[in-house]
Motif scaffolding. Structure first.
Motif, PDB file in Angstrom:
ATOM      1  N   GLN A  18       5.315  -9.668  -9.334  1.00  0.00           N
ATOM      2  CA  GLN A  18       5.536  -9.944  -7.733  1.00  0.00           C
ATOM      3  C   GLN A  18       4.888 -11.520  -7.820  1.00  0.00           C
ATOM      4  N   ILE A  29       8.354  -6.276  -7.346  1.00  0.00           N
ATOM      5  CA  ILE A  29       7.673  -5.662  -6.215  1.00  0.00           C
ATOM      6  C   ILE A  29       8.184  -6.371  -5.095  1.00  0.00           C
ATOM      7  N   PRO A  50       7.462  -6.806  -0.986  1.00  0.00           N
ATOM      8  CA  PRO A  50       6.176  -6.454  -0.245  1.00  0.00           C
ATOM      9  C   PRO A  50       6.709  -5.742   0.922  1.00  0.00           C
ATOM     10  N   ARG A  51       5.744  -4.885   1.521  1.00  0.00           N
ATOM     11  CA  ARG A  51       5.970  -4.096   2.933  1.00  0.00           C
ATOM     12  C   ARG A  51       6.466  -4.834   3.677  1.00  0.00           C
ATOM     13  N   TYR A  61      10.824  -2.203  -6.574  1.00  0.00           N
ATOM     14  CA  TYR A  61      10.011  -1.380  -5.935  1.00  0.00           C
ATOM     15  C   TYR A  61       9.463  -1.798  -4.665  1.00  0.00           C
ATOM     16  N   SER A  98       6.423  -2.142  -2.331  1.00  0.00           N
ATOM     17  CA  SER A  98       4.911  -2.099  -2.509  1.00  0.00           C
ATOM     18  C   SER A  98       4.426  -0.796  -1.906  1.00  0.00           C
ATOM     19  N   THR A  99       4.755  -0.339  -0.573  1.00  0.00           N
ATOM     20  CA  THR A  99       4.483   1.189  -0.125  1.00  0.00           C
ATOM     21  C   THR A  99       4.621   2.069  -1.069  1.00  0.00           C
ATOM     22  N   CYS A 106       4.354   1.775  -4.521  1.00  0.00           N
ATOM     23  CA  CYS A 106       3.533   1.677  -5.415  1.00  0.00           C
ATOM     24  C   CYS A 106       2.105   2.193  -4.996  1.00  0.00           C
ATOM     25  N   MET A 107       1.735   1.760  -3.831  1.00  0.00           N
ATOM     26  CA  MET A 107       0.451   2.410  -3.066  1.00  0.00           C
ATOM     27  C   MET A 107       0.396   3.814  -3.303  1.00  0.00           C
ATOM     28  N   HIS A 146      -4.531  -2.764   1.339  1.00  0.00           N
ATOM     29  CA  HIS A 146      -4.233  -3.509   0.161  1.00  0.00           C
ATOM     30  C   HIS A 146      -4.004  -4.947   0.369  1.00  0.00           C
ATOM     31  N   THR A 156      -3.672  -8.923  -0.658  1.00  0.00           N
ATOM     32  CA  THR A 156      -3.382 -10.299  -1.556  1.00  0.00           C
ATOM     33  C   THR A 156      -3.365 -11.355  -0.998  1.00  0.00           C
ATOM     34  N   GLU A 210      -1.222  -4.788   3.660  1.00  0.00           N
ATOM     35  CA  GLU A 210      -0.573  -3.506   3.855  1.00  0.00           C
ATOM     36  C   GLU A 210      -1.598  -2.332   4.187  1.00  0.00           C
TER      37      GLU A 210
END
Length: 231
Positions: A2, A60, A62-63, A145, A147-148, A150-151, A170, A172, A177
Motif C-alpha cells: 500500500q 490495498i 484505502p477505504r 483488496y 482496506s475494510t 483487511c480490517m 486504524h 496511517t 478508518e
C-alpha cells in the motif's frame, strides 16, 4: 503493498502447509506528491530496494477511495449476491454502470438464507490511477483488496466477537478508518483522508470521526474504542 503520498507499506509473507507466515513488515515515510511524479519515483526505488519485481503482489485500496455499504441480502450464493449488488450500485453512487467497478463479498451468513454483505463501488478512474501507479513501478498486482476487508480479517470477523459495542480505528500517515461492531455484527464503516504529520489537526479529525460514528449508533450503548496503526 500500500502506498500514498506519505508512506509506503509492505507486508511480505509466504504460504506454507501450516498457513501464512509473515516474513517482514516494511514502512517508508516521506513527502512524495503524486502530481509531480515523486510518488512514482519513490515506489520504483522501494520496489528495487526490496526486490519486489518478481513477487506476487496484492495491493490495498484505502477505504476513503471507495463507496462502501453494509447490506443484508436474501441469498448465500456469492454469484447471486454479486448480481444483486451490481443491479443496485446506481442507488449508491452518481455514476453510470460503465463508470464504476463493483465488488462484494459475504461477510456473515445469517438465518433464513439471509447474508450480511460488504459491497464496494469504485469510480473507474480512481482504480485506473491506483493500478497505473504500481504498473509504473514494474508491478502487476494480481488482486486489489479493500482496506475494510483487511480490517475485518484481522479482527477475525464475525467469529471472535460477542455482545456490546466496540469501535475499531486504524491510522496511517494520511488516513483514518473506523468500523463499529454491535453485538458481534458490523454496523458502521467510514474512511477519511487525514494528515498525521499535523498532530493537532489529526487529533481533531479523529475526535470528529468518532463523534459522527457515535451519532450513527446512538441507539446502542457505549463501548470500547481500539486503535491500531500500520506505520
Amino acid at each position: 503493498l500500500q502506498c500514498s503520498e506519505k508512506s509506503i507499506t509492505c507486508l511480505r509473507a509466504r504460504v506454507e502447509r501450516s498457513g501464512v507466515v509473515v516474513d517482514k513488515h516494511i514502512t517508508r515515510h516521506g513527502d512524495w506528491p503524486e502530481a509531480d511524479g515523486s510518488l512514482q519515483r519513490a515506489l520504483v526505488e522501494f520496489v528495487e530496494a526490496e526486490n519486489l519485481a518478481d513477487a506476487r503482489v496484492i495491493t490495498i485500496l484505502p477505504r476513503h477511495s471507495a463507496t462502501v455499504r453494509i447490506l443484508e441480502l436474501p441469498s448465500h450464493d456469492a454469484a447471486e449476491i454479486a448480481g444483486m449488488v451490481e443491479l443496485s450500485a446506481g442507488d449508491f453512487v452518481p455514476y453510470s454502470p460503465d463508470e464504476i467497478v463493483v465488488s462484494s463479498c459475504i461477510i456473515k451468513k445469517l438465518p433464513n438464507q439471509q447474508a450480511q454483505v460488504l459491497a464496494a463501488m469504485v469510480h473507474r478512474p480512481v482504480l485506473d490511477e491506483h493500478l497505473s501507479l504500481y504498473e509504473g513501478a514494474g508491478l502487476a498486482p494480481e488482486s486489489i483488496y479493500l482496506s475494510t476487508a483487511c480490517m475485518l480479517a484481522a479482527l477475525e470477523y464475525p467469529s471472535a466477537h460477542g455482545e456490546g459495542t466496540a469501535l475499531y480505528s486504524h491510522l496511517t500517515a494520511d488516513s483514518l478508518e473506523i468500523m463499529a461492531l454491535c453485538d458481534g455484527e458490523l454496523r458502521y464503516t467510514r474512511g477519511i483522508e487525514a494528515n498525521a504529520s499535523d498532530i493537532e489537526s489529526f487529533c481533531t479529525t479523529i475526535d470528529q470521526a468518532l463523534r459522527v460514528c457515535e451519532r450513527e449508533l446512538s441507539h446502542t450503548g457505549s463501548g470500547s474504542v481500539f486503535f491500531s496503526t500500520g506505520d
